[in-house]
Design a protein around this motif. Structure first.
Motif, mmCIF file in Angstrom:
data_model
loop_
_atom_site.group_PDB
_atom_site.id
_atom_site.type_symbol
_atom_site.label_atom_id
_atom_site.label_comp_id
_atom_site.label_asym_id
_atom_site.label_seq_id
_atom_site.Cartn_x
_atom_site.Cartn_y
_atom_site.Cartn_z
ATOM 1 N N LYS A 1 6.681 10.094 -3.220
ATOM 2 C CA LYS A 1 5.426 9.380 -2.988
ATOM 3 C C LYS A 1 4.923 8.747 -4.276
ATOM 4 O O LYS A 1 4.255 7.713 -4.246
ATOM 5 N N TYR A 2 5.255 9.371 -5.415
ATOM 6 C CA TYR A 2 4.781 8.840 -6.691
ATOM 7 C C TYR A 2 5.423 7.488 -6.998
ATOM 8 O O TYR A 2 4.761 6.582 -7.512
ATOM 9 N N TRP A 3 6.703 7.348 -6.676
ATOM 10 C CA TRP A 3 7.356 6.055 -6.890
ATOM 11 C C TRP A 3 6.864 5.038 -5.856
ATOM 12 O O TRP A 3 6.572 3.894 -6.209
ATOM 13 N N LEU A 4 6.760 5.442 -4.617
ATOM 14 C CA LEU A 4 6.303 4.519 -3.571
ATOM 15 C C LEU A 4 4.905 3.989 -3.882
ATOM 16 O O LEU A 4 4.621 2.801 -3.692
ATOM 17 N N ASP A 5 4.040 4.866 -4.387
ATOM 18 C CA ASP A 5 2.671 4.450 -4.706
ATOM 19 C C ASP A 5 2.613 3.531 -5.923
ATOM 20 O O ASP A 5 1.640 2.801 -6.115
ATOM 21 N N LEU A 6 3.657 3.574 -6.741
ATOM 22 C CA LEU A 6 3.702 2.751 -7.946
ATOM 23 C C LEU A 6 3.995 1.286 -7.627
ATOM 24 O O LEU A 6 3.658 0.393 -8.404
ATOM 25 N N MET A 7 4.605 1.036 -6.486
ATOM 26 C CA MET A 7 5.084 -0.308 -6.150
ATOM 27 C C MET A 7 4.000 -1.154 -5.491
ATOM 28 O O MET A 7 3.334 -0.707 -4.561
ATOM 29 N N GLY A 8 3.850 -2.392 -5.977
ATOM 30 C CA GLY A 8 2.947 -3.328 -5.323
ATOM 31 C C GLY A 8 3.528 -3.804 -4.002
ATOM 32 O O GLY A 8 4.758 -3.862 -3.841
ATOM 33 N N PRO A 9 2.698 -4.165 -3.028
ATOM 34 C CA PRO A 9 3.199 -4.491 -1.681
ATOM 35 C C PRO A 9 4.103 -5.712 -1.637
ATOM 36 O O PRO A 9 4.942 -5.831 -0.737
ATOM 37 N N ASN A 10 3.974 -6.624 -2.600
ATOM 38 C CA ASN A 10 4.763 -7.856 -2.577
ATOM 39 C C ASN A 10 5.882 -7.878 -3.607
ATOM 40 O O ASN A 10 6.514 -8.921 -3.815
ATOM 41 N N ASP A 11 6.141 -6.758 -4.232
ATOM 42 C CA ASP A 11 7.184 -6.688 -5.254
ATOM 43 C C ASP A 11 8.545 -7.008 -4.624
ATOM 44 O O ASP A 11 8.913 -6.447 -3.590
ATOM 45 N N VAL A 12 9.306 -7.914 -5.246
ATOM 46 C CA VAL A 12 10.595 -8.311 -4.679
ATOM 47 C C VAL A 12 11.567 -7.135 -4.637
ATOM 48 O O VAL A 12 12.516 -7.131 -3.831
ATOM 49 N N ARG A 13 11.334 -6.124 -5.459
ATOM 50 C CA ARG A 13 12.268 -5.000 -5.532
ATOM 51 C C ARG A 13 12.237 -4.109 -4.304
ATOM 52 O O ARG A 13 13.120 -3.257 -4.140
ATOM 53 N N TRP A 14 11.255 -4.318 -3.420
ATOM 54 C CA TRP A 14 11.313 -3.653 -2.110
ATOM 55 C C TRP A 14 12.554 -4.092 -1.338
ATOM 56 O O TRP A 14 12.999 -3.391 -0.424
ATOM 57 N N GLY A 15 13.116 -5.227 -1.689
ATOM 58 C CA GLY A 15 14.253 -5.758 -0.938
ATOM 59 C C GLY A 15 15.517 -4.938 -1.032
ATOM 60 O O GLY A 15 16.449 -5.134 -0.247
ATOM 61 N N ILE A 16 15.571 -4.014 -1.981
ATOM 62 C CA ILE A 16 16.736 -3.149 -2.098
ATOM 63 C C ILE A 16 16.433 -1.755 -1.537
ATOM 64 O O ILE A 16 17.242 -0.835 -1.628
ATOM 65 N N MET A 17 15.263 -1.600 -0.923
ATOM 66 C CA MET A 17 14.868 -0.341 -0.283
ATOM 67 C C MET A 17 14.889 -0.512 1.228
ATOM 68 O O MET A 17 14.692 -1.610 1.760
#
Length: 499
Positions: free
Chosen positions: A313-329
């Motif tokens: 949850k700590y990593w998930l909470d660190l990510m902004g909703p529009n960060d392109v790096r969600w694309g590898i998750m």
């Protein structure tokens, strides 16, 4: 150098391993690891084949092929486990003893690789003594590569078994091995400071020997410098670390991916950011269901098991909703069972969320990216902060952070800002825990995140508030295994404190 030659059939490399795999358990067998006519290098082609065999050995699941990156990821707080008993619990829960979960494969396998590197170096040195040798340039190149890889192996070992350099240089490190050793040798451990001194020496000796062109599948001058910059940073020599990192950034040899290209980059070998990759090929050294990628993707997605670790949850909470790096998750095992929509499965080492791999024949034959330009930028950003150059810190941090389109540059960059960006960018790349320990930062663990884990045997590792200095939490480094102590009695006096 011709790219075809770089990918010499792995069967040839396997022959080399048969000749040079003489330290299968470091100093606990009777190896033929002294230089002899049977294993000597006769020319530059032999040296290249030996290097192929060495780097193939480094892709083992005991080393970069899985266990070494997973050590830092599983211990670093950005991952959790869905339920206990699926493998890797010992890393996550710090459940280490000399008799069980000692992960002795790190010690034996990396020292085996060191023996091979030393055989290469010593053989090349013999050839270079011949005044009639016509391959001096090529041989020196291969010696530079072997010296750099030897430095990398010592660096990896000392981070597993020794305290951080900036904490206690006089603490026990690991045994420095810079020459083929006799089968009867029983070497003691050198201090952390001595190990780092040797690492820097190997890197500085190697640098002038190395080619400054890109060299896919092999370590080059810039791979050497990326390691040197990182080692200087680990020694708190931030000014030198920054200078070396900037020399890579300004060289023009490598280029950061644009935000639009970042996700796709994981489907490519040897992209514009890749300074050093270890090659993994289907049918040769592909670990399949035991691969690094298999442990991070969703369970049973294209494989029989997998899905051991999920983003915390700590990593998930660190990510902004529009960060392109969600694309590898992608959605993880908790979503499969509970429909949570939780995107905690990481697909970097599967190529993409639809298992494209990276131009290989399978989604598990994905190259291991040891050094990327993104990490060099982040290291430069931290070193700029620590040398009071805020303008450079903003520049270097922003080059990576803009992968989140909502990122706003802070007026003043802090080391915490850089650490957060490391976590976003280098997720599942074997970095985070070593960084926390070097900086003596708090690590938070997402224990029992899904109410399915058994009581962690070492949940008392807690949040590692201000690290292990104040709490003397010895399990942040590994024990020397009892098997190694039995084989090398000298080691009984050199066990890590607390074990």
């Amino acid at each position: 150098m011709d790219k075809t030659m770089k990918k010499i059939n792995i069967l040839l490399a396997a022959l080399v391993i048969l000749f040079t795999a003489s330290c299968q358990d470091f100093l606990d067998v009777k190896p033929s690891n002294q230089v002899s006519s049977e294993i000597s290098i006769q020319n530059a082609t032999d040296a290249q084949i030996m290097l192929n065999g060495l780097m193939n050995k480094m892709t083992s699941t005991s080393y970069y092929g899985r266990n070494f990156p997973m050590y830092a990821d599983a211990k670093g707080g950005d991952l959790t486990i869905f339920s206990a008993g699926n493998g890797g619990d010992g890393w996550y829960y710090f459940n280490h003893t000399p008799e069980s979960n000692s992960y002795s494969g790190y010690w034996s396998h990396i020292y085996n690789c060191l023996c091979q590197a030393n055989n290469i170096i010593s053989n090349i040195d013999e050839l270079l003594k011949d005044p009639e040798n016509t391959e001096e340039e090529e041989l020196k190149e291969y010696k530079g590569q072997a010296l750099t890889l030897r430095a990398l192996m010592h660096f990896d070992l000392v981070r597993l078994y020794g305290k951080p350099y900036n904490m206690d240089q006089n603490a026990l490190g690991i045994a420095i091995v810079t020459a083929p050793v006799d089968a009867s040798a029983q070497l003691p451990r050198n201090t952390v400071g001595e190990v780092y001194t040797q690492i820097v020496k190997d890197l500085t000796d190697a640098a002038p020997l190395l080619d400054k062109g890109t060299n896919d599948g092999f370590i080059n001058y810039y791979g050497n410098q990326a390691l040197l910059s990182k080692v200087y940073m680990y020694m708190d020599n931030f000014s030198e670390a920054l200078k070396v990192a900037e020399s890579i950034i300004t060289s023009g040899k490598y280029e950061l991916y644009t935000p639009a290209k970042w996700v796709e980059s994981w489907t490519k070998e040897y992209g514009s950011e890749s300074i050093f990759e270890l090659n993994i090929k289907a049918g040769e050294n592909d670990p399949g269901d035991s691969s690094l990628g298999a442990y991070y993707r969703r369970r049973a997605h294209g494989i029989s098991a997998g899905g051991v670790f999920l983003a915390s949850k700590y990593w998930l909470d660190l990510m902004g909703p529009n960060d392109v790096r969600w694309g590898i998750m992608d959605y993880d095992q908790s979503d499969v069972e509970d429909g949570t929509g939780r995107k905690g499965a990481n697909y970097k080492y599967s190529g993409s969320v639809d298992l494209k791999g990276d131009e290989g024949a399978t989604s598990t034959s994905v190259n291991i990216k040891v050094f990327r330009l993104s990490e060099v930028y982040l290291n430069a950003a931290e070193c700029a902060v620590r040398t009071s150059n805020n303008a450079k810190a903003v520049e270097y941090l922003g080059a990576i952070a803009k992968r989140n389109p909502d990122w706003v540059a802070p007026a003043t960059v802090t080391v915490e800002d850089v650490m957060d960006e490391r976590r976003r960018e280098l997720m599942c790349e074997g970095v985070v825990f070593f960084e926390y320990m070097r900086q003596n930062m708090t690590v938070k663990y997402d224990d029992n995140a899904f109410g399915k884990s058994t009581n962690p045997p070492h949940e008392g590792r807690g949040q590692l508030a201000n690290g292990w200095v104040t709490r003397d939490f010895y399990k942040t480094i590994l024990p020397i295994s009892q098997g190694e102590i039995n084989a090398n009695p000298v080691m009984k006096d050199y066990q890590n404190p607390g074990y």
